[in-house]
Design an enzyme around this catalytic site. Structure first.
Site, short mmCIF file in Angstrom:
data_model
loop_
_atom_site.label_atom_id
_atom_site.label_comp_id
_atom_site.label_asym_id
_atom_site.label_seq_id
_atom_site.Cartn_x
_atom_site.Cartn_y
_atom_site.Cartn_z
N LYS A 120 0.84 -1.21 0.00
CA LYS A 120 0.00 0.00 0.00
C LYS A 120 0.87 1.26 0.00
O LYS A 120 0.62 2.18 -0.77
CB LYS A 120 -0.92 -0.04 1.23
CG LYS A 120 -1.86 1.14 1.36
CD LYS A 120 -3.06 0.79 2.21
CE LYS A 120 -2.81 0.87 3.70
NZ LYS A 120 -2.58 2.23 4.20
N SER A 121 1.88 1.29 0.85
CA SER A 121 2.73 2.49 0.94
C SER A 121 3.42 2.78 -0.39
O SER A 121 3.47 3.92 -0.85
CB SER A 121 3.80 2.29 2.01
OG SER A 121 3.21 2.17 3.28
N ASP A 134 1.59 -1.32 11.85
CA ASP A 134 0.29 -1.75 11.31
C ASP A 134 -0.02 -3.21 11.63
O ASP A 134 -1.15 -3.66 11.42
CB ASP A 134 0.26 -1.53 9.79
CG ASP A 134 0.28 -0.05 9.44
OD1 ASP A 134 -0.06 0.78 10.30
OD2 ASP A 134 0.65 0.29 8.30
N ARG A 159 -8.70 12.08 12.45
CA ARG A 159 -7.25 11.82 12.59
C ARG A 159 -6.45 13.12 12.66
O ARG A 159 -6.81 14.10 12.01
CB ARG A 159 -6.80 10.89 11.46
CG ARG A 159 -7.56 9.58 11.57
CD ARG A 159 -7.10 8.56 10.63
NE ARG A 159 -5.74 8.14 10.93
CZ ARG A 159 -5.04 7.33 10.16
NH1 ARG A 159 -5.58 6.88 9.04
NH2 ARG A 159 -3.83 6.99 10.49
C1 S3P Z 1 2.30 4.76 6.23
C2 S3P Z 1 2.87 5.10 7.43
C3 S3P Z 1 2.32 4.66 8.73
C4 S3P Z 1 1.38 3.48 8.57
C5 S3P Z 1 0.40 3.70 7.45
C6 S3P Z 1 1.13 3.87 6.14
C7 S3P Z 1 2.92 5.26 4.99
O1 S3P Z 1 1.59 5.73 9.32
O2 S3P Z 1 0.69 3.24 9.79
O3 S3P Z 1 -0.48 2.60 7.33
O4 S3P Z 1 2.62 4.74 3.90
O5 S3P Z 1 3.73 6.20 5.07
P1 S3P Z 1 2.30 6.85 10.22
O6 S3P Z 1 3.16 7.67 9.34
O7 S3P Z 1 1.16 7.65 10.79
O8 S3P Z 1 3.08 6.11 11.26
#
Ligand code: S3P
Length: 428
Positions: A19-20, A314, A121
């Protein structure tokens, strides 16, 4: 959704793209000159929100969902046009925060909004540094939450000590830094996932990292490229856990990204005594991948804390399920960030696992789980949180009696075929 029980899980599965990395491919592809082709793209609702937002800013993006291939016809760093209406991010925190970094530098005003979860959020964490760089923000309803409006400006670089280890915060600042005068640095308390840094480098940006500090200097141009997205370890996590805690099971998950800033779950599995094996380890342009095989294992509790937390943030909901099936005590601490995810994951895990009969206690920065008691079925409210829904699909599959998950379809955010893939392993 009423869940099926499973007595064993066997076979192979290929989880959808990370996803990222999928989000970042849309954003950097839009800002690059030329066509970026992405294979293995995640067709989850969150990443589709990123596509829709950049299309609204004039970028032509072709998404072939049948082959998970996306072509982004990037218009260069200064090619975005003002959106004619609100940018709808759906449930996606990553779209909200990373895109805000880009919007902070645009010569137009834009408004971001999303679903009920996104509206709760915290966005102050990006508004503060981006305002310091020269952008201005106004929240329309609640203070420092969506919906909010960004007025982009000419930015100047900052040296930002981030109070949280958050890749979304770090990435928002680095993306804004592409446009800022002078250099922009972010230092984190612990290193968070580094996909933005790796992808910026691959697109030709001037980025360097040292310890927990990442520094970018303004780019003249980003160059389009091919991106092969590996499988998402956060999606693989449900099958890793399920394979370990279900009797008579063995599962292989193919082509999973094992970037060292994301592989905390593997460290914890080993510490809990799991049988877990990596094979076909390869490097895909800085993003290592492997096949992961797990088999039923007697697990024992462990402590999860410190710099390990951002590497598995996560995965904590499913790790809490795993700990419920382990002998002894598991302590999770330094994980206050769980409170501001798609739901308050400390409260939601503690409430739901207690309802199933687990001896679990919430703390201010995590939870304490005394595992080994049998779980019984109940009704679980997913609270619009995909990771809660999928974690309880595993817990419910092994509990006595029936489990019903309210809002189970929210899994679509990151793993549209989750229930089908789980079914496949039940029947192999
Ligand atoms: C993500 C960073 C994380 C993660 C999220 C995806 C990203 O969040 O929990 O599901 O793709 O950069 P945070 O940056 O709030 O820790």
């Amino acid at each position: 959704m009423k869940l099926s029980h499973f007595s064993r899980l066997r076979g192979e599965v290929t989880v959808p793209g990370d996803k990222s990395i999928s989000h970042r491919s849309i954003m950097l592809g839009s800002l690059a000159k030329g066509t970026t082709e992405v294979t293995g793209f995640l067709q989850g609702a969150d990443c589709l929100s990123s596509i829709a937002c950049f299309q609204k800013m004039g970028i032509e993006i072709e998404n072939d969902a049948a082959t998970n291939t996306v072509r982004i016809h990037g218009k260069g760093l200064h090619g975005l046009t003002a959106p004619s209406s609100v940018l709808d991010v759906g449930n996606s925190g990553t779209t909200t925060r990373l895109m805000s970094g880009i919007l902070a530098a645009q010569p137009f005003t834009s408004t971001i909004d999303g679903d009920a979860s996104i509206r709760k959020r915290p966005m102050g964490r990006i508004m503060t540094p981006l305002s310091r760089m020269g952008a201005s923000f106004s929240s329309l309803k609640q203070e420092q939450c969506a919906p909010f409006t960004i007025t982009g400006g000419s930015l100047h670089g900052i040296d930002y000590p981030s109070p949280v280890a958050s890749a979304q915060v770090k990435s928002a600042i680095l993306l804004a830094g592409l446009y800022a005068e002078g250099q922009t640095s972010v230092t984190e308390p612990y290193l968070s996932r580094n996909h933005t840094e790796l992808m910026l480098e691959a697109f030709g940006a001037n980025i360097r990292t040292e310890g927990t500090t990442a520094t970018v200097t303004p780019a003249q141009e980003l160059t389009a490229r091919q991106i092969a997205v590996p499988g998402d370890i956060s999606s693989a996590a449900y099958f890793i856990a399920a394979g370990l805690i279900t009797p008579n099971s063995e599962i292989t998950i193919r082509h999973v990204g094992i970037n060292p800033t994301r592989d905390g779950i593997l460290t914890v599995c080993r510490a809990m005594g799991a049988y877990i094996r990596l094979s076909n380890v390869k490097d895909d342009v800085g993003e290592p991948v492997a096949d992961i095989t797990v088999a039923s294992s007697p697990l024992h509790g462990c402590t999860i804390e410190g710099d390990l937390i951002p590497k598995l943030i996560d995965e904590i909901p499913i790790l809490a399920v795993m700990a419920s099936f382990a002998e002894g005590t598991t302590i999770i601490r330094d994980a206050q960030e769980l409170k501001v995810k798609e739901s308050n994951r400390i409260d939601v895990m503690v409430a739901n696992l207690s309802d199933m009969g687990v001896d679990i206690e919430g703390t201010d920065d995590g939870m304490i789980i005394r595992g080994g008691r049998p779980l019984h079925g109940t009704t679980i409210d997913s609270k619009l949180d995909h990771r809660i829904a999928m974690s309880f699909a595993i817990a419910g599959g092994l509990a006595e009696g029936n489990t019903d998950i309210l809002g189970a379809e929210i899994a679509n955010v990151s793993y549209p075929a989750f229930y089908q893939d789980l079914n496949h392993l039940m029947q192999s």
